[in-house]
Design a protein around this motif. Structure first.
Motif, PDB file in Angstrom:
ATOM      1  N   ASN A 208       0.824  -1.212   0.000  1.00  0.00           N
ATOM      2  CA  ASN A 208       0.000   0.000   0.000  1.00  0.00           C
ATOM      3  C   ASN A 208       0.852   1.254   0.000  1.00  0.00           C
ATOM      4  O   ASN A 208       0.394   2.334  -0.357  1.00  0.00           O
ATOM      5  CB  ASN A 208      -0.870   0.048   1.265  1.00  0.00           C
TER       6      ASN A 208
ATOM      7  N   SER B 275       2.727   3.767  -9.336  1.00  0.00           N
ATOM      8  CA  SER B 275       1.488   3.998  -8.583  1.00  0.00           C
ATOM      9  C   SER B 275       0.731   5.218  -9.120  1.00  0.00           C
ATOM     10  O   SER B 275      -0.504   5.199  -9.215  1.00  0.00           O
ATOM     11  CB  SER B 275       1.800   4.228  -7.104  1.00  0.00           C
TER      12      SER B 275
ATOM     13  N   PHE C 209     -10.587   7.047 -10.460  1.00  0.00           N
ATOM     14  CA  PHE C 209      -9.843   8.226  -9.986  1.00  0.00           C
ATOM     15  C   PHE C 209      -9.092   8.854 -11.158  1.00  0.00           C
ATOM     16  O   PHE C 209      -8.394   8.149 -11.866  1.00  0.00           O
ATOM     17  CB  PHE C 209      -8.828   7.837  -8.917  1.00  0.00           C
TER      18      PHE C 209
ATOM     19  N   PHE D 288      -4.295  11.932  -5.445  1.00  0.00           N
ATOM     20  CA  PHE D 288      -3.932  12.737  -4.267  1.00  0.00           C
ATOM     21  C   PHE D 288      -2.910  12.011  -3.382  1.00  0.00           C
ATOM     22  O   PHE D 288      -1.987  12.615  -2.871  1.00  0.00           O
ATOM     23  CB  PHE D 288      -5.189  13.058  -3.432  1.00  0.00           C
ATOM     24  N   TYR D 289      -3.116  10.725  -3.220  1.00  0.00           N
ATOM     25  CA  TYR D 289      -2.251   9.945  -2.323  1.00  0.00           C
ATOM     26  C   TYR D 289      -0.799   9.929  -2.823  1.00  0.00           C
ATOM     27  O   TYR D 289       0.120  10.296  -2.085  1.00  0.00           O
ATOM     28  CB  TYR D 289      -2.817   8.525  -2.208  1.00  0.00           C
TER      29      TYR D 289
ATOM     30  N   GLY E 114       0.601  13.525  -3.267  1.00  0.00           N
ATOM     31  CA  GLY E 114       0.884  14.045  -1.921  1.00  0.00           C
ATOM     32  C   GLY E 114       2.179  13.481  -1.373  1.00  0.00           C
ATOM     33  O   GLY E 114       2.991  14.200  -0.779  1.00  0.00           O
TER      34      GLY E 114
ATOM     35  N   ILE F 221       4.997  15.180  -3.229  1.00  0.00           N
ATOM     36  CA  ILE F 221       5.122  16.574  -2.784  1.00  0.00           C
ATOM     37  C   ILE F 221       5.758  16.613  -1.393  1.00  0.00           C
ATOM     38  O   ILE F 221       6.672  17.405  -1.134  1.00  0.00           O
ATOM     39  CB  ILE F 221       3.734  17.276  -2.801  1.00  0.00           C
ATOM     40  N   PHE F 222       5.297  15.748  -0.516  1.00  0.00           N
ATOM     41  CA  PHE F 222       5.832  15.702   0.856  1.00  0.00           C
ATOM     42  C   PHE F 222       7.335  15.369   0.833  1.00  0.00           C
ATOM     43  O   PHE F 222       8.150  16.082   1.431  1.00  0.00           O
ATOM     44  CB  PHE F 222       5.063  14.659   1.675  1.00  0.00           C
TER      45      PHE F 222
ATOM     46  N   ALA G  69       9.326  18.226  -0.922  1.00  0.00           N
ATOM     47  CA  ALA G  69       9.426  19.438  -0.098  1.00  0.00           C
ATOM     48  C   ALA G  69      10.362  19.234   1.091  1.00  0.00           C
ATOM     49  O   ALA G  69      10.981  20.176   1.571  1.00  0.00           O
ATOM     50  CB  ALA G  69       8.044  19.856   0.388  1.00  0.00           C
TER      51      ALA G  69
ATOM     52  N   ILE H 117       4.635  23.419   2.057  1.00  0.00           N
ATOM     53  CA  ILE H 117       4.321  22.488   0.958  1.00  0.00           C
ATOM     54  C   ILE H 117       4.335  21.037   1.456  1.00  0.00           C
ATOM     55  O   ILE H 117       3.518  20.223   1.036  1.00  0.00           O
ATOM     56  CB  ILE H 117       5.269  22.729  -0.233  1.00  0.00           C
ATOM     57  N   ALA H 118       5.248  20.733   2.387  1.00  0.00           N
ATOM     58  CA  ALA H 118       5.272  19.378   2.957  1.00  0.00           C
ATOM     59  C   ALA H 118       3.961  19.087   3.699  1.00  0.00           C
ATOM     60  O   ALA H 118       3.411  17.980   3.586  1.00  0.00           O
ATOM     61  CB  ALA H 118       6.464  19.226   3.899  1.00  0.00           C
TER      62      ALA H 118
ATOM     63  N   GLY I   1       1.382  18.406   1.231  1.00  0.00           N
ATOM     64  CA  GLY I   1       1.569  17.031   0.747  1.00  0.00           C
ATOM     65  C   GLY I   1       0.948  16.025   1.702  1.00  0.00           C
ATOM     66  O   GLY I   1       0.267  15.088   1.273  1.00  0.00           O
ATOM     67  N   LEU I   2       1.150  16.242   3.002  1.00  0.00           N
ATOM     68  CA  LEU I   2       0.560  15.346   4.006  1.00  0.00           C
ATOM     69  C   LEU I   2      -0.968  15.374   3.938  1.00  0.00           C
ATOM     70  O   LEU I   2      -1.622  14.335   4.036  1.00  0.00           O
ATOM     71  CB  LEU I   2       1.017  15.762   5.407  1.00  0.00           C
TER      72      LEU I   2
ATOM     73  N   MET J 184      -2.722  16.058   1.340  1.00  0.00           N
ATOM     74  CA  MET J 184      -3.126  15.337   0.118  1.00  0.00           C
ATOM     75  C   MET J 184      -3.068  13.826   0.328  1.00  0.00           C
ATOM     76  O   MET J 184      -3.935  13.092  -0.149  1.00  0.00           O
ATOM     77  CB  MET J 184      -2.226  15.749  -1.053  1.00  0.00           C
ATOM     78  N   ILE J 185      -2.039  13.377   1.041  1.00  0.00           N
ATOM     79  CA  ILE J 185      -1.941  11.935   1.343  1.00  0.00           C
ATOM     80  C   ILE J 185      -3.191  11.497   2.122  1.00  0.00           C
ATOM     81  O   ILE J 185      -3.826  10.490   1.799  1.00  0.00           O
ATOM     82  CB  ILE J 185      -0.661  11.628   2.164  1.00  0.00           C
TER      83      ILE J 185
ATOM     84  N   TYR K 293      -6.161  12.928   2.232  1.00  0.00           N
ATOM     85  CA  TYR K 293      -7.359  12.962   1.392  1.00  0.00           C
ATOM     86  C   TYR K 293      -7.383  11.774   0.426  1.00  0.00           C
ATOM     87  O   TYR K 293      -8.434  11.165   0.199  1.00  0.00           O
ATOM     88  CB  TYR K 293      -7.431  14.296   0.635  1.00  0.00           C
ATOM     89  N   GLY K 294      -6.203  11.462  -0.127  1.00  0.00           N
ATOM     90  CA  GLY K 294      -6.106  10.307  -1.033  1.00  0.00           C
ATOM     91  C   GLY K 294      -6.460   9.013  -0.321  1.00  0.00           C
ATOM     92  O   GLY K 294      -7.160   8.165  -0.880  1.00  0.00           O
ATOM     93  N   LEU K 295      -5.988   8.883   0.907  1.00  0.00           N
ATOM     94  CA  LEU K 295      -6.316   7.682   1.694  1.00  0.00           C
ATOM     95  C   LEU K 295      -7.817   7.620   1.969  1.00  0.00           C
ATOM     96  O   LEU K 295      -8.445   6.567   1.865  1.00  0.00           O
ATOM     97  CB  LEU K 295      -5.536   7.683   3.016  1.00  0.00           C
TER      98      LEU K 295
ATOM     99  N   ARG L 127     -10.131   8.842   0.139  1.00  0.00           N
ATOM    100  CA  ARG L 127     -10.840   8.486  -1.105  1.00  0.00           C
ATOM    101  C   ARG L 127     -10.659   7.024  -1.498  1.00  0.00           C
ATOM    102  O   ARG L 127     -11.271   6.543  -2.442  1.00  0.00           O
ATOM    103  CB  ARG L 127     -10.308   9.344  -2.265  1.00  0.00           C
ATOM    104  N   GLY L 128      -9.728   6.355  -0.835  1.00  0.00           N
ATOM    105  CA  GLY L 128      -9.496   4.941  -1.135  1.00  0.00           C
ATOM    106  C   GLY L 128      -8.473   4.698  -2.233  1.00  0.00           C
ATOM    107  O   GLY L 128      -8.452   3.637  -2.862  1.00  0.00           O
ATOM    108  N   GLU L 129      -7.603   5.691  -2.486  1.00  0.00           N
ATOM    109  CA  GLU L 129      -6.615   5.528  -3.559  1.00  0.00           C
ATOM    110  C   GLU L 129      -5.562   4.472  -3.226  1.00  0.00           C
ATOM    111  O   GLU L 129      -4.984   3.868  -4.131  1.00  0.00           O
ATOM    112  CB  GLU L 129      -5.925   6.866  -3.845  1.00  0.00           C
ATOM    113  N   ALA L 130      -5.304   4.269  -1.935  1.00  0.00           N
ATOM    114  CA  ALA L 130      -4.284   3.284  -1.548  1.00  0.00           C
ATOM    115  C   ALA L 130      -4.665   1.886  -2.028  1.00  0.00           C
ATOM    116  O   ALA L 130      -3.799   1.074  -2.354  1.00  0.00           O
ATOM    117  CB  ALA L 130      -4.082   3.296  -0.039  1.00  0.00           C
TER     118      ALA L 130
ATOM    119  N   VAL M  72      -6.115   1.191  -4.846  1.00  0.00           N
ATOM    120  CA  VAL M  72      -5.718   1.089  -6.259  1.00  0.00           C
ATOM    121  C   VAL M  72      -4.219   0.813  -6.354  1.00  0.00           C
ATOM    122  O   VAL M  72      -3.778  -0.031  -7.139  1.00  0.00           O
ATOM    123  CB  VAL M  72      -6.077   2.396  -7.029  1.00  0.00           C
ATOM    124  N   VAL M  73      -3.451   1.532  -5.519  1.00  0.00           N
ATOM    125  CA  VAL M  73      -1.992   1.329  -5.496  1.00  0.00           C
ATOM    126  C   VAL M  73      -1.696  -0.123  -5.114  1.00  0.00           C
ATOM    127  O   VAL M  73      -0.906  -0.810  -5.763  1.00  0.00           O
ATOM    128  CB  VAL M  73      -1.317   2.306  -4.499  1.00  0.00           C
TER     129      VAL M  73
END
Lengths: 294, 49
Positions: A41, A63, A73, A77-78, A81, A84-85, A88, B14-15, B18-19, B21-22, B24-26, B28-31, B33-34
């Motif tokens: 994951n 990914s 999707f 974002f995941y 993000g 970006i994290f 940065a 920005i970091a 990024g966190l 966004m991580i 929000y992505g989680l 939404r259930g994007e993990a 898909v990964v």
């Protein structure tokens, strides 16, 4: 000189440690299968194919394409993000210290060759190619070149990525009989690209990172603003140019300390006779000359 | 603006973005898909598919 070489090998040891950490699922190499546990994951910061039999985590570029190319999707974002994290925080430090494919290129460049190329005509322009590859193969094609279900393929992985061939394709084909029977023109094409990358890496330092890598392209954008950064002490610097001559990415740290091409390998720091270059997360006096060249 | 960008504050902001966004992505259930992609052999990645 020995001290400088020691520092370089210390970096290679750290790179190797990360490569081992990313790919420590030993059973995958034994059985010719990949790890399917919950760690998949998570993205790893460097370019490391998730189809490598030993891979514990997910490749961020693979990914990114998977999420963008999925039917439900259209923005990741995941993964974005995560990039970006990481960017940065440390910028292209990942390229210099945490990327297994960077280590492979570093080691390949140590192989003696009659004429090593430091730079060439068009080098600077060719460095922009990685941004085009990022935009076209990682974002636009998976987003728009979709099948009837609305799913896009990971075009960068499919058509370009030599790391996938080296870490995933070759071991799986060697270890897995059913894979061997399925290879075709695409496998041949990717192996040609891998061989070309290996050969060019002997002559040019890190050609994949300089010209092709979309992950390096993402992190490069963050180099000038990342929390971890390089600093040149203007009072100590004599302008001798030793750092610029030593840099294998052809960056002049005095003119542009946190240049987008800097992979933070630390060679400039170790070569500076005045100890004028430092790096870290918390330099008290920030006098880096970041934009002097612009 | 230029001063902000050259300071570490920009990196930290920005970091944090990024966190977020991580997160929000989680959400939404994007993990998933990964995971689905990473836990199966990616035939395209290895040059077969």
């Amino acid at each position: 000189m020995d001290k400088k070489r020691d520092r370089e090998w210390r970096r290679h040891r750290i790179q190797a440690l990360w490569a081992l950490l990313y790919n420590s699922y030993i059973m995958g190499f034994v059985h010719g299968k990949i790890y399917k546990g919950p760690l998949k994951n998570l993205c790893v910061p460097g370019l490391n194919c998730y189809s490598c039999p030993g891979a514990l985590g997910a490749c961020p570029i693979g990914s990114l394409q998977a999420v963008i190319g999925s039917w439900n999707f259209k923005f990741a974002f995941y993964v974005a993000g995560f990039l970006i994290f990481t960017g940065a925080l440390v910028g292209r430090f990942v390229c210099g210290w945490l990327c297994p494919f960077g280590l492979i290129q570093d080691l390949l460049h140590k192989i003696p060759f009659p004429k090593k190329l430091k730079t060439f005509k068009g080098d600077k322009l060719l460095r922009k190619l990685k941004y085009v590859i990022l935009a076209v193969f990682v974002i636009l094609l998976p987003l728009f070149a979709v099948d009837v279900l609305g799913q896009g393929a990971p075009y960068f992985c499919k058509l370009i990525c030599p790391a996938g061939t080296l870490e995933g394709g070759i071991p799986l084909v060697l270890l897995n009989k059913s894979m061997r029977s399925a290879i075709g023109w695409l496998y041949a094409w990717k192996n040609i690209l891998l061989l070309a990358t290996i050969f060019i890496s002997i002559i040019i330092y890190r050609p994949f990172c300089k010209y092709i890598c979309p992950l390096g392209a993402v992190y490069s954008v963050f180099n000038p603003i990342s929390v971890f950064r390089y600093k040149v002490d203007e009072e100590k610097c004599t302008g001798c140019g030793a750092c610029a001559r030593a840099c294998k990415m052809q960056v002049d740290p005095v003119r542009n300390t946190n240049h987008t091409e800097c992979i933070r390998c630390g060679k400039c720091k170790s070569i500076c006779p005045e100890g004028a270059i430092t790096s870290g997360f918390w330099n008290r006096k920030d006098s880096s000359r970041q934009e002097k060249s612009r | 603006m230029r001063r902000l960008l050259s300071s570490r504050k920009a990196g930290i902001i920005i970091a944090v973005l990024g966190l977020a966004m991580i997160g929000y992505g989680l959400y939404r259930g994007e993990a998933a898909v990964v995971f689905t992609k990473a836990a199966r052999i990616c035939l395209e990645c290895i040059g077969i598919g």
